[in-house]
Structure formats: C-alpha cells, structure tokens
Design an enzyme around this catalytic site. Structure first.
Site, PDB file in Angstrom:
ATOM      1  CB  SER A 152      -1.143   0.298   1.315  1.00 50.96           C
ATOM      2  OG  SER A 152      -2.152   1.171   0.999  1.00 50.96           O
ATOM      3  CD  GLU A 246      -5.459  -4.529  -4.384  1.00 52.26           C
ATOM      4  OE1 GLU A 246      -4.844  -3.388  -3.679  1.00 52.26           O
ATOM      5  OE2 GLU A 246      -4.576  -4.974  -4.409  1.00 52.26           O
ATOM      6  CG  HIS A 276      -5.192  -2.783  -0.655  1.00 52.30           C
ATOM      7  ND1 HIS A 276      -4.412  -2.188  -1.175  1.00 52.30           N
ATOM      8  CD2 HIS A 276      -5.169  -1.374   1.012  1.00 52.30           C
ATOM      9  CE1 HIS A 276      -3.482  -1.205  -0.485  1.00 52.30           C
ATOM     10  NE2 HIS A 276      -4.018  -0.827   0.246  1.00 52.30           N
TER      11      HIS A 276
END
Lengths: 307, 307
Positions: A152, A246, A276
């Site tokens: 991320s 995502e 995610h």
C-alpha cells in the site's frame, strides 16, 4: 467471490478498525493513539509463523522491528515498509508478512516504524525509511544482499525510497516487491471509480482523506509522493502485485508501465478476485501464501547467490 | 547495449531478408514466394534443440508441423502461433522455439501453417488457427492439457484465437504466453514513436504496411485484429513478454492492462535491452533461453498435474 468465513470476518474487522480514522482525518476527533493501537492490534491477529524471532531495535534514530529466521544466508536483509495510508499501521501488525518473508528468503526482515501523518506529514515517512536503509548499509550489509518490499503506502515507498536513495548517491538494493502499491495520489486511474465499492477494504473517499493528511499541501503529483511521476531510471528489478478488485488496480498497472518505459526490469501480476494487500492473509487464504511465495521467488533471483 | 557478434549478425540478416517485403507490400514487386522462402530459411538457422522429432501433419484442412519431445506428459499439447506480420513466417522457421518448448513442457508442439496476407487477408489467419485448435480438441486432448503461445502477430493471435474460441462456445485452453505481441494495429502506443529506430528489427513504417495488407479494409480497431479492444472476459491466465526496446512495448503493456481490467490473471514481464521476439535467439542469447524457460514455467503452472 465469497471468501471463507475467517477471511470475511477479518475483512469486516479491518473495516471496523478503519472507520475510526474518518472522524480523525476530518478533524472531528483527536484520539489518534487509540485508533492506531486498535488498527495495529487487529493486524497483529494474523499469525506469526513458527521459527522466527522478533526483536525491537533502532535503525539509527528510527525505532524498528527485526524478524530473524533460523538460518540467514549471506547477511541477506529485507527492508519491509508497512502500509496504512501514511497515517496508521506499525511493524507490530506485520509480524506475519515479515515472518513469512524471513523464512522464504532466509533473510532478516527490518521494519522501520516511520513517523506518521498528519502529525508528521510528507516527506517524514520517506526520510525515516531512507535513514533506516542507510543504517542497514552502514552495518556493512552489501546492497546486493538487500531487497525492499512493502504494501500500500509502503508499496509506493518501495519505489520512492529507492528513488530517494539514488538521488543521494547511495547504492541501490538488489530488487523490490511492491504489494498493492498506492503509487498515484492524484487517484486518476480508472479503477478508482470502477472498483470503488468492489474493493472490500479501501475506498476512494478514504484514500482522498489520507492523501490530504499526508501531503499537507505538497502537490499530489510530487514524484516522491506519487512514484508514477518519478525518475526511476536505473532502479533494480521490481515486482508489482495488484488485486483485480482493488481501487488501486489501474494506478499500479501504470506504475509497472512507467517502470518498463524507463528500462527497469518489471514484472506485473494481476490477481483476479484479490483485494487490498491480500498478502496479509497468508495464513487464512491460499492466494495470500502463494503471493508471498512468488514475491520471495522474484526477489531471490536478484539476491547474491550463497557463497 | 551491444549484442555479441553472432546475435548482431543474425539481427542484420533478419533485416536483410525483411527488406524484400517493402517492395512487395508497396506493389512494386510480386515475388512473394522467394521473399517468404528466404525469410523462413533465415529463421531456420536458429538451431533445433537435440532430442525432438519434427513431422509435417495436417490439422483438419490446415497444414502444420508437430514437434515431439522424448517424453510427453498427459497428452500435453501446445498450439504455437508463429509471427511474421501476417504476411510472412512459417513453422519451418520455428523449430527452435517449438523444440525448446516441447522439451521444457514435455508437450507436443503444433504449429499451424495458417494462410498469409495479402493473398489471404483478415480473418484467414485467425480462422485457420482456430480450426487447428478445434482439430486438437477433436483428437480428444483435454483443453486443460493445452496451452497457446505465439510471437508478434502470433502473440496477438494467442489472445484473439482464444476470444474466437470463446465466441464459438469451445472450451478454452489452460493458459497462454504472448511473446512480443502485436496487439494493436492502430499503433497508438507511445513506443511506436519513442522506440522507432531503437528496436533493431521492427519499425513503424513496416508495421503500417503489414497491417494494411492484413486488414484489407477491416478497421484497425476490429477486436479480432487488435485484441486490446476484445471482450477478453473469462480467458485463462496469460503471460505477456515484451522487450524494452520494442516499438510494441506500450501496446503490449496496454494488452496486459486490458486483460487485468477484465479479471484475467495476467503477468507482464518487461525485459530491458531486449528486442522483438528475442526468444528466437534461445541458442545464441542467454536472455532468449531464460525467457522461454520463464514462459514454460508460467504455462506449466496452469497445466493439469501429471496423473
């Protein structure tokens, strides 16, 4: 796709602990410590694999966690950069991913506990992680025995910290693996709209709030904040993993394209049905385990062969 | 990058035999047979690996070449779709790639000698290759024991023939590997300009002539001619290999993105310094051999495990 009950419950719990950040980011609440602690405790429920030891250390001024497997080959080291939208997350939530990597690569995994926004906005996170990398080099570990990975925000930093290291004239690591990276704070990828509501844990509104807190007035297109705009020439091989559900799908594909256009050896894998940072679910979801195995295999190829 | 002398000589020879197609495509000459024979003979200089046998066969009405390794697991079969801009190329030039695949996968490799433009424009090549696939199924080979691969025009057909098979209600193969695919006859990718003159064997002007001959008035954006526009939902896992020096770089990355956006499991690998279909150079260039090994490993993962 319906996930099994354990996975679905953890996704629901993730969303529950994430909800607390909305009022904080909107200025309607100020107990950041509790929200962050709950978030980290939630992530820490993913089990740590057997056979690794965990130590709290400092990497120069930066507090960090070191995860050590039973056998370390050639002083191999991974710098793992955790996610959490630059406002949350901590190494304590990532003993699972780090432990898996440590065993798969026979490498120590170092996780800097970099400073978080909004208290410490851009570029604090990148500065701290770069300082941690410099400390690793100062320990005498060869750069070709070091790999980066992160998820991320940490997936974006996997690239942006390499770019910062290059600018400072530091030697670069052997390779990097960006897991569900958040590489474009402009959020201009089509999937920010087409996957909003389909990604079960991240939505565009939340990302906009976190980006604003992190940037603190810095342009969204700053190449250190959004590595799809960075000068990535000369970077080592990079793997990009992205789930097809995502909101970051399009921007992650754009990161891979940007790397490829700039002569970086890049492998992009798009995983159907995945969400995610499904790698966090290595213990609960076969695809999570498999994805970490593939990332480790990719990184292993670039690491110095055992002497 | 300077290639070694053997590789550079073969690239020069490739360009030499390719030059003959300019006057043919411009209508200033009409001896297609000689140009195609010279081109195939040049490609046939890449050595066939030891330990495979080569037979001329028919797949229904389509002449074809079958390459058989010493051991075939589970009736495994590959349909290999050769390149040549839809106007040149033939299985006789691809004993090297086919022989390598046959040994790496323990599979028979079938190469249809599909009809070529301009004598047989779109969609003849796709029809013939689809007929060859249907024939394979008619032999009783299970679709999950079949994989597709192809290069250049054949890399595009790796996808477009699957799309055609899906439309006809045929079962789909287990996976595909598109090597340096030519997936967008609109040539709108940035690398058509940024890599023109850098790709040592293919240039935009040549591609435009070949596309025109193939299309024969069909729109460039026809999804069967340009699979970046096709309905690819439900396709099996696809690997895309592209060299960073190729004029097709951007369009190949767009193909990967299109597959990923449509829930297809896709892996894109961008190889620095590599040129159009470097896989042909498996015997002369370490990266050629390595790329075929990686493609075989990708396909192997989707093939039915040995009983």
């Amino acid at each position: 796709m319906k996930f099994n009950q354990v996975v679905q419950q953890r996704i629901d719990a993730w969303n529950e602990v994430s909800l607390a950040f909305g009022p904080l980011l909107l200025g309607e609440s100020d107990d950041w410590a509790t929200a962050r602690r709950n978030y980290a405790n939630h992530q820490a429920q993913h089990p740590t694999p057997a056979g690794v030891s965990v130590q709290e250390i400092h990497m120069a001024e930066v507090p960090a966690t070191m995860v050590t497997p039973q056998e370390v080959i050639n002083d191999r080291a991974m710098l793992y950069i955790h996610g959490g939208g630059y406002v949350a997350g901590s190494p304590s939530g990532y003993h699972g991913i780090a432990g898996n990597y440590a065993k798969l690569l026979n490498a120590r995994v170092y996780m800097p506990d970099y400073r978080l926004a909004p208290q410490h906005p851009f570029p604090a996170a990148i500065e701290d992680t770069l300082a941690a990398y410099r400390w690793l080099l100062d320990q005498g570990i060869a750069p070709d025995s070091i790999v980066f990975s992160g998820d991320s925000a940490g997936g974006a930093m996997t690239v942006s910290v390499m770019v910062a290291a290059k600018r400072e004239g530091l030697p670069l690591p052997a390779a990097g693996a960006a897991l569900s990276p958040w590489p474009n704070l402009e959020h201009s990828g089509a999937s920010m709209l087409t996957r909003d509501g389909i990604d079960p844990t991240v939505n565009l509104a939340g990302l906009n709030l976190m980006a604003k807190a992190f940037l603190n007035g810095t342009p969204k297109s700053d190449p250190d904040a959004s590595p799809i705009f960075a000068d990535v020439r000369g970077l080592p091989p990079i793997l990009v993993h992205i789930g097809e559900r995502e909101v970051m799908l399009s921007d992650a594909m754009r990161l891979a394209a940007h790397l490829g256009e700039n002569r970086v050896r890049v492998t992009l894998e798009v995983w159907p049905d995945m969400f995610h940072v499904w790698h966090l679910f290595a213990a609960e979801l076969p695809e999570g385990r498999k994805a970490l195995e593939r990332a480790a295999a990719f990184l292993d190829e670039s690491l110095k062969a055992p002497c």
